[in-house]
Design a protein around this motif. Structure first.
Motif, mmCIF file in Angstrom:
data_model
loop_
_atom_site.group_PDB
_atom_site.id
_atom_site.type_symbol
_atom_site.label_atom_id
_atom_site.label_comp_id
_atom_site.label_asym_id
_atom_site.label_seq_id
_atom_site.Cartn_x
_atom_site.Cartn_y
_atom_site.Cartn_z
ATOM 1 N N CYS A 282 21.204 6.052 31.626
ATOM 2 C CA CYS A 282 21.229 4.597 31.779
ATOM 3 C C CYS A 282 20.964 3.887 30.453
ATOM 4 O O CYS A 282 21.412 2.750 30.260
ATOM 5 N N ILE A 283 20.274 4.541 29.536
ATOM 6 C CA ILE A 283 20.058 3.964 28.211
ATOM 7 C C ILE A 283 21.300 4.172 27.353
ATOM 8 O O ILE A 283 21.769 3.252 26.679
ATOM 9 N N ARG A 284 21.865 5.346 27.418
ATOM 10 C CA ARG A 284 23.052 5.657 26.598
ATOM 11 C C ARG A 284 24.247 4.799 26.996
ATOM 12 O O ARG A 284 25.043 4.391 26.157
ATOM 13 N N TRP A 285 24.359 4.500 28.299
ATOM 14 C CA TRP A 285 25.504 3.742 28.790
ATOM 15 C C TRP A 285 25.250 2.228 28.803
ATOM 16 O O TRP A 285 26.080 1.473 29.277
ATOM 17 N N PHE A 286 24.112 1.783 28.308
ATOM 18 C CA PHE A 286 23.746 0.356 28.339
ATOM 19 C C PHE A 286 23.648 -0.175 29.774
ATOM 20 O O PHE A 286 23.811 -1.378 30.011
ATOM 21 N N GLU B 112 31.228 1.717 37.043
ATOM 22 C CA GLU B 112 31.863 1.321 35.795
ATOM 23 C C GLU B 112 30.948 1.622 34.614
ATOM 24 O O GLU B 112 29.798 1.988 34.765
ATOM 25 N N GLY B 113 31.474 1.453 33.409
ATOM 26 C CA GLY B 113 30.694 1.666 32.204
ATOM 27 C C GLY B 113 30.680 3.118 31.769
ATOM 28 O O GLY B 113 31.147 4.021 32.475
ATOM 29 N N GLY B 114 30.150 3.355 30.579
ATOM 30 C CA GLY B 114 30.060 4.706 30.068
ATOM 31 C C GLY B 114 31.374 5.211 29.508
ATOM 32 O O GLY B 114 32.299 4.443 29.245
ATOM 33 N N PRO B 115 31.482 6.528 29.326
ATOM 34 C CA PRO B 115 32.667 7.103 28.681
ATOM 35 C C PRO B 115 33.867 7.098 29.606
ATOM 36 O O PRO B 115 33.734 6.944 30.827
ATOM 37 N N TYR C 7 28.902 -0.672 24.797
ATOM 38 C CA TYR C 7 28.243 -1.978 24.884
ATOM 39 C C TYR C 7 29.225 -3.021 25.389
ATOM 40 O O TYR C 7 30.324 -3.175 24.855
ATOM 41 N N ARG C 8 28.841 -3.736 26.432
ATOM 42 C CA ARG C 8 29.663 -4.832 26.943
ATOM 43 C C ARG C 8 28.797 -5.715 27.830
ATOM 44 O O ARG C 8 28.086 -5.227 28.701
#
Length: 302
Positions: A62-66, A281-284, A21-22
């Protein structure tokens, strides 16, 4: 949109990771304005609650990574062109395919695209419904028509050659549309993101041709979006998922993407295609030395 079966499989809520989350300053201001939640912690808890509920319906990356909290469309090079089109062309229909919760369409409306000219579509109606929960609005306060369907299904969206002159019949009222084929030749702008990479090369071509048949022949009509890309056309192998499964994604390069639209989908020289790679960007965290690329692009009729 149709998605690979591995994405459809039920996945545990333990996949969800709060550290993903960011919100940057612009995104934070947008969500505060849209939801009325000005306490940052309350907003975060609200977004995470919707994420958890939606993930149990459709466990999409896309839901898991916000990803649904990101203002992606608004940061495309062609976004200003899109807003100008909506403000200056009377009745300029804007269609978003794969709308999910509707963050991008809401941002475009907030920035001045006429709401009455917008329509959205997704294969999963529940996600659009979660959008009302996420943004604390309703079909009455945000009356953008939603059309459920699979854009690869010819009974929902039949591929036809690009229009070279206006359709012989007027555009239908958007609230009455049941199949995207009803809009063929009438759409001034189409947005779809994180969609093309879900399919193999031949289905990507099928979808591109179907979208081209929706587009108005008027100069300036446009299609824009992003999906996974590579510096050289090929398959991105071994994209690791939390359940140790792998998804191989067929990816175009900027050059082959331009060639596809300008010369295959549309007659050569009738469209302007812009395409560039940006780091996803984003995710793990990524494996050492591993870069995920997103291909950001637009196709504009000349």
């Amino acid at each position: 949109m149709s998605t690979p079966s591995v994405i459809e499989r039920q996945r545990p809520l333990s996949d969800l990771d709060e550290s993903y989350y960011r919100l940057d300053g612009e995104e934070l201001a947008f969500f505060r304005q849209q939801t009325g939640l000005h306490d940052d912690e309350a907003l975060k808890l609200h977004i995470m609650k919707v994420q958890k509920d939606a993930y149990q319906t459709k466990p999409y990356t896309c839901i898991r990574w916000f990803t649904f909290t990101e203002l992606q469309l608004a940061r495309f090079p062609a976004y200003g062109q899109l807003l100008k089109l909506g403000k200056e062309r009377e009745g300029a229909v804007f269609l978003e395919i794969g709308c999910c919760f509707g963050n991008d369409i809401r941002k475009a409306v907030a920035d001045g695209y006429p709401l009455q000219n917008c329509i959205v579509s997704d294969i999963e109606p529940a996600l659009w419904d979660y959008g009302f929960q996420l943004f604390k609005d309703t079909p009455e306060t945000f009356p953008v028509p939603f059309v459920a369907g699979d854009s690869l299904d010819p009974t929902f969206l039949e591929p036809v050659p690009p229009f070279t002159s206006p359709p012989s019949t007027p555009a239908p009222p958007l609230a009455s549309v049941k199949r995207l084929s009803e809009l063929q030749g009438h759409v001034s702008a189409i947005h779809l993101s994180a969609v093309f990479h879900l399919f193999p090369e031949e289905k990507q071509l099928h979808l591109a041709r179907a979208l081209a048949g929706l587009l108005s022949p008027a100069s300036g009509s446009m299609i824009l979006g992003w999906h996974a890309g590579l510096p050289q056309k090929g398959v991105f192998e071994g994209r690791e998922r939390p359940d140790s499964q792998h998804i191989d994604l067929f990816c175009h390069s900027p050059e082959t993407w331009k060639e596809l639209w300008d010369g295959v989908v549309f007659p050569k020289g009738t469209v302007r295609v812009e395409a560039e790679l940006r780091e996803l960007e984003g995710g793990p965290p990524r494996p050492a030395g591993k870069v995920y690329w997103k291909l950001v692009w637009s196709v504009t009729r000349l």
